[in-house]
Design an enzyme around this catalytic site. Structure first.
Site, short mmCIF file in Angstrom:
data_model
loop_
_atom_site.label_atom_id
_atom_site.label_comp_id
_atom_site.label_asym_id
_atom_site.label_seq_id
_atom_site.Cartn_x
_atom_site.Cartn_y
_atom_site.Cartn_z
N GLY A 1 0.82 -1.20 0.00
CA GLY A 1 0.00 0.00 0.00
C GLY A 1 0.86 1.25 0.00
N GLY B 1 0.54 -5.13 1.15
CA GLY B 1 -0.73 -5.09 0.45
C GLY B 1 -0.76 -5.91 -0.82
N GLU C 1 6.19 -5.01 7.70
CA GLU C 1 5.48 -3.96 8.44
C GLU C 1 6.18 -3.52 9.73
OE1 GLU C 1 2.85 -5.22 5.41
OE2 GLU C 1 3.98 -6.40 6.85
N ASP D 1 -1.18 -6.84 8.10
CA ASP D 1 -2.59 -6.55 7.89
C ASP D 1 -3.07 -7.20 6.59
OD1 ASP D 1 -1.23 -4.78 6.19
OD2 ASP D 1 -2.71 -3.18 6.44
#
Length: 336
Positions: free
Chosen positions: A66, A115, A138, A146
């Site tokens: 992302g 992502g 992350e 996530d």
């Protein structure tokens, strides 16, 4: 005229999606996420679409994750709605892919992180080339695993998921299959023929014809130690177990862990332990709640993105600075 960042087409029996931000390693922005949602809605009940084929443009990346720099900019400005929209809509796409009633075939050649993994992991087949590079990095930017990976990672063999989540270890090629992140290993030179066969047949099982034999996993020599150490109940417990191993590999893991955000490591381990007992929907809900506290209410996320992606100085000032100083009550307070 600017080319679209997500190119949707119908080819043969396939709906094809090309992530088309090669200069940004196909990192996801909100426009791409919304176009993914549109494709899912459009094709899920279309009988002419037998499968979806997902690729990244540019030859260097599938999807690097992302656009967290944009998320950080909004967080620094105190602008919550764009952050909320980004994660809410991204996670809805992850669930949409999981519920998509047809094969969602990802051809992963190059970098696939964060992502990007969320766009591939919840359906399949997930095909990697020898040039694939997968990671969940992350903790280096003080986020947490996530895009539904808090559901996936605890279900990988042994303690591999915890190892990947906490260290951000990068897996290449066949290692991705051994770890459970990918389903098939196909050499890059065969990707064009595989793509053509998928489009022509609309049958995801043709992937089997192109799969290459798997070499032994590069992490195989450390597998027993990996499971022992990363199966511990706390990050300090993991570090203690690694130190007790007395090997170069274990010492390298400790060094990596000591570079990451102490709070992020603690949050990530707690999230994975919870995720082991939850379904995907529950995990996505938990992740969304965590984005609100971790992004806006704790300084480490903005500092981590600054260090890794903005100033690129590799010198984050974590708060607190050490795992020993992390207050478990404060960590649990982020899960509100």
């Amino acid at each position: 005229m600017t080319e679209a960042s997500l190119i949707l087409n119908r080819e043969g029996h396939a709906g094809t999606i090309l992530m088309n931000r090669p200069k940004a390693l196909n990192a996801l922005d909100i426009g791409m996420i919304r176009n993914f949602a549109s494709a899912i809605a459009q094709w899920k009940d279309d009988a002419a679409v037998k499968l979806v084929l997902l690729e990244g443009a540019g030859g260097r990346a599938f999807c690097a994750g992302g656009d967290v720099r944009a998320v950080r900019a909004a967080a620094v400005a105190g602008d919550r709605p764009p952050v909320e929209a980004f994660f809410t809509e991204e996670y809805a796409v992850n669930e949409g892919i999981a519920l998509f009633p047809k094969p969602w075939v990802s051809l992963i050649d190059g970098v696939c992180m964060g992502g990007g993994i969320g766009l591939a992991i919840h359906n399949g087949p997930r095909v990697v080339s020898e040039h694939a590079l997968l990671a969940m990095p992350e903790t280096a930017i003080a986020l947490f695993p996530d895009v539904g990976t808090s559901h996936i990672l605890p279900r990988l063999p042994g303690s591999i998921g915890t190892w990947l989540a906490l260290t951000g270890a990068r897996l290449t090629g066949a290692d991705c299959v051994h770890a459970g992140l990918a389903t098939h290993y196909v050499l890059r030179e065969h990707f064009p023929a595989l793509r053509a066969a998928l489009v022509e047949s609309g049958d995801a099982s043709v992937v089997e014809r192109f799969a290459a034999p798997l070499p032994e996993a590069s992490f195989a020599p450390h597998r027993a130690a990996l499971d022992r150490c990363f199966g511990q109940d706390s990050v300090l417990g993991i570090i203690g177990a690694l130190q007790a191993e007395g090997t170069e590999w274990a010492a390298a893991q400790v060094k990596i862990l000591r570079r990451m955000s102490p709070t992020s490591l603690s949050v990530s381990l707690e999230l994975l332990r919870r995720g082991a007992g939850m379904n995907l929907r529950q995990c996505l809900d938990e992740e969304l709640k965590l984005t609100r506290s971790v992004v806006h209410d704790h300084p480490d996320f903005c500092e981590g993105v600054r260090s890794v992606l903005v100033d690129k100085d590799g010198a984050p000032n974590w708060a607190p600075a050490s795992l020993e100083a992390v207050d478990r009550a404060a960590v649990l307070g982020l899960f509100r």
